[in-house]
Design a protein around this motif. Structure first.
Motif, short mmCIF file in Angstrom:
data_model
loop_
_atom_site.label_atom_id
_atom_site.label_comp_id
_atom_site.label_asym_id
_atom_site.label_seq_id
_atom_site.Cartn_x
_atom_site.Cartn_y
_atom_site.Cartn_z
N PRO A 70 0.81 -1.23 0.00
CA PRO A 70 0.00 0.00 0.00
C PRO A 70 0.84 1.27 0.00
O PRO A 70 0.51 2.25 -0.69
N ALA A 71 1.95 1.27 0.78
CA ALA A 71 2.80 2.46 0.82
C ALA A 71 3.47 2.71 -0.53
O ALA A 71 3.58 3.86 -0.99
N LEU A 72 3.87 1.64 -1.18
CA LEU A 72 4.49 1.78 -2.50
C LEU A 72 3.49 2.30 -3.53
O LEU A 72 3.81 3.16 -4.35
N GLU A 73 2.27 1.83 -3.46
CA GLU A 73 1.25 2.29 -4.40
C GLU A 73 0.90 3.76 -4.18
O GLU A 73 0.68 4.51 -5.14
N ARG A 74 0.88 4.18 -2.90
CA ARG A 74 0.62 5.62 -2.64
C ARG A 74 1.74 6.47 -3.18
O ARG A 74 1.50 7.55 -3.73
N LEU A 75 2.99 6.00 -3.03
CA LEU A 75 4.13 6.75 -3.58
C LEU A 75 4.04 6.84 -5.10
O LEU A 75 4.28 7.89 -5.69
N ILE A 76 3.66 5.74 -5.73
CA ILE A 76 3.52 5.75 -7.19
C ILE A 76 2.44 6.73 -7.62
O ILE A 76 2.61 7.48 -8.59
N GLN A 77 1.30 6.73 -6.93
CA GLN A 77 0.22 7.65 -7.27
C GLN A 77 0.65 9.10 -7.08
O GLN A 77 0.31 9.97 -7.90
N ASP A 78 1.43 9.38 -6.01
CA ASP A 78 1.92 10.75 -5.81
C ASP A 78 2.88 11.16 -6.92
O ASP A 78 2.86 12.32 -7.38
N ILE A 79 3.72 10.22 -7.35
CA ILE A 79 4.66 10.53 -8.44
C ILE A 79 3.90 10.81 -9.73
O ILE A 79 4.23 11.76 -10.46
N LYS A 81 0.80 11.90 -10.02
CA LYS A 81 0.10 13.18 -9.87
C LYS A 81 1.07 14.35 -10.03
O LYS A 81 0.74 15.35 -10.68
N ALA A 82 2.27 14.23 -9.45
CA ALA A 82 3.26 15.30 -9.57
C ALA A 82 3.73 15.43 -11.01
O ALA A 82 3.94 16.55 -11.51
N TYR A 83 3.89 14.32 -11.71
CA TYR A 83 4.33 14.37 -13.10
C TYR A 83 3.29 15.06 -13.98
O TYR A 83 3.62 15.84 -14.87
N LYS A 84 1.99 14.77 -13.72
CA LYS A 84 0.95 15.46 -14.48
C LYS A 84 0.94 16.95 -14.20
O LYS A 84 0.53 17.75 -15.05
N SER A 85 1.38 17.34 -13.00
CA SER A 85 1.45 18.76 -12.66
C SER A 85 2.71 19.43 -13.18
O SER A 85 2.88 20.64 -13.02
N GLY A 86 3.62 18.63 -13.74
CA GLY A 86 4.84 19.20 -14.31
C GLY A 86 6.05 19.06 -13.43
O GLY A 86 7.07 19.70 -13.70
N LEU A 87 5.98 18.26 -12.40
CA LEU A 87 7.10 18.08 -11.48
C LEU A 87 7.71 16.70 -11.67
O LEU A 87 6.99 15.71 -11.79
N THR A 88 9.03 16.64 -11.69
CA THR A 88 9.75 15.38 -11.75
C THR A 88 10.88 15.40 -10.75
O THR A 88 11.44 16.48 -10.43
N LEU A 89 11.24 14.24 -10.24
CA LEU A 89 12.32 14.13 -9.27
C LEU A 89 13.66 14.12 -9.98
O LEU A 89 13.86 13.39 -10.94
N GLN A 90 14.57 14.94 -9.47
CA GLN A 90 15.94 14.99 -9.99
C GLN A 90 16.90 14.97 -8.81
O GLN A 90 17.31 16.01 -8.30
N GLY A 91 17.24 13.75 -8.36
CA GLY A 91 18.11 13.63 -7.20
C GLY A 91 17.39 14.09 -5.94
O GLY A 91 16.33 13.57 -5.57
N ASN A 92 17.93 15.07 -5.29
CA ASN A 92 17.33 15.62 -4.07
C ASN A 92 16.49 16.85 -4.35
O ASN A 92 16.10 17.55 -3.39
N SER A 93 16.21 17.15 -5.61
CA SER A 93 15.42 18.32 -5.95
C SER A 93 14.37 17.92 -6.98
O SER A 93 14.33 16.79 -7.46
N THR A 94 13.52 18.88 -7.30
CA THR A 94 12.47 18.67 -8.31
C THR A 94 12.64 19.70 -9.42
O THR A 94 13.17 20.79 -9.19
N SER A 95 12.19 19.31 -10.60
CA SER A 95 12.29 20.20 -11.75
C SER A 95 11.09 21.12 -11.78
O SER A 95 9.96 20.72 -11.55
N LEU A 96 11.35 22.38 -12.09
CA LEU A 96 10.30 23.39 -12.25
C LEU A 96 10.44 24.00 -13.64
O LEU A 96 11.37 23.69 -14.37
N GLY A 97 9.51 24.86 -14.01
CA GLY A 97 9.64 25.58 -15.26
C GLY A 97 8.45 25.45 -16.18
O GLY A 97 8.39 26.16 -17.18
N ARG A 98 7.50 24.59 -15.87
CA ARG A 98 6.34 24.48 -16.75
C ARG A 98 5.42 25.69 -16.60
O ARG A 98 4.67 25.99 -17.53
N TRP A 99 5.46 26.34 -15.45
CA TRP A 99 4.58 27.49 -15.23
C TRP A 99 5.38 28.79 -15.13
O TRP A 99 4.94 29.74 -14.49
N ASP A 100 6.58 28.81 -15.76
CA ASP A 100 7.24 30.10 -15.90
C ASP A 100 6.54 30.89 -17.02
O ASP A 100 5.51 30.46 -17.54
#
Length: 314
Positions: A70-79, A81-100
């Motif tokens: 269940p915890a893994l599935e919640r993490l996948i769903q959050d990922i 959802k974040a990808y649809k919003s334009g966010l991706t994980l890059q190491g210890n940070s996230t990528s921005l720029g879709r709403w500049d």
């Protein structure tokens, strides 16, 4: 003889279907054909991807027993959802720029042109409400602008055809030559050459770039391929602005091509209508012939009275 022909024509007339019903049947048949093709082509790939996803999940849980399902599935769903919003994980940070500003400008273009890729959408209530009113007034403005650009393109082609016709002294050949050149130029500028740019900057194949070009200019906008969305790439500042201008003029050109196709279809429909009018005229002639051939009551009475007269009477 005339009566038999009239009955045959009337029988054929009774089996004729209205043009609207035929068009509706052709439309439904075309949709069924497309549904069958997509189902046959994409169904196996979808099932294969689903099997790979499940296999990867169970392998991950088997290798790392400390993880819980269940915890893994919640993490996948959050990922997701974040990808649809334009966010991706890059190491210890996230990528921005879709709403500049550049990303917001490109989203505005995709909204009022009704492309609607679907990969990016406002998440706040205030932005959603603003998007409604922005599109409500922006879509008509976009249509007016596209119509004006299309008229300018068409008038330019007509002027070139007129000048070329004056030089060649053959107006019809000049018109055909000019329209052919305009069609080829539009194909090069808006469909054939842009995929090379997308291949260089986005890393797509030429087929993928051509597919994106047509899906974008036709306002289908599936959203499976969208420019400027790869977080691992650094895009030039002019890239999205150039693509926005390409979308605007490319949509106007493609609208002219679609209008040409509609005109051709309507002309073919007019030819069918002319054929129907000719058949109706033939039916009317047969009906008139049928009426003329059928004996009238006065003729029947006169004929019967003539038959009852004695042979020697004058």
């Amino acid at each position: 003889m005339c009566r038999a022909q009239g009955d045959a024509v009337a029988g054929r007339r009774g089996w004729r279907l209205p043009g609207t019903l035929l068009l509706l049947l052709a439309y439904v048949g075309y949709l069924l054909l497309g549904s069958t093709a997509f189902w046959a082509l994409e169904g196996p790939a979808e099932r294969h991807s689903a099997q790979q996803l499940l296999q990867g999940k169970w392998e991950l849980l088997g290798n790392y027993t400390c993880l819980k399902g269940p915890a893994l599935e919640r993490l996948i769903q959050d990922i997701i959802k974040a990808y649809k919003s334009g966010l991706t994980l890059q190491g210890n940070s996230t990528s921005l720029g879709r709403w500049d500003f550049d990303g917001s400008f490109f989203f505005s273009i995709s909204a009022i042109t009704t492309i609607g890729y679907g990969n990016l959408s406002p998440s706040t209530v205030s932005a959603q409400i603003f998007c409604i009113f922005f599109a409500l007034f922006g879509i008509p403005l976009n249509l007016i602008l596209l119509n004006r650009i299309g008229q300018l393109m068409l008038s330019g082609v007509q002027r070139c055809a007129k000048r070329l016709g004056e030089k060649l002294r053959w107006q019809e050949a000049a018109a055909i030559l000019t329209r052919t050149c305009a069609l080829v130029t539009g194909l090069l500028l808006f469909l054939l050459l842009p995929p090379f740019l997308f291949s260089v900057i986005e890393g797509w194949t030429y087929a993928e770039g051509f597919y994106y070009s047509f899906v974008t200019l036709s306002t289908i906008g599936f959203g499976d391929y969208v420019i400027g969305m790869n977080p691992d790439l650094t895009y030039p500042s002019w890239y999205k602005n150039l693509v926005s201008v390409w979308i605007l003029f490319g949509m106007a050109w493609l609208a002219l091509v679609i209008n040409l196709c509609i005109t051709l279809l309507e002309n073919s429909s007019d030819l069918c209508q002319c054929g129907k009018k000719t058949s109706k005229g033939l039916e009317q002639e047969l009906m008139d012939c049928n009426k003329n051939c059928s004996p009238r009551p006065d003729d029947v009475e006169n004929g019967s009275s003539k038959d009852t007269k004695p042979e020697g009477a004058n």
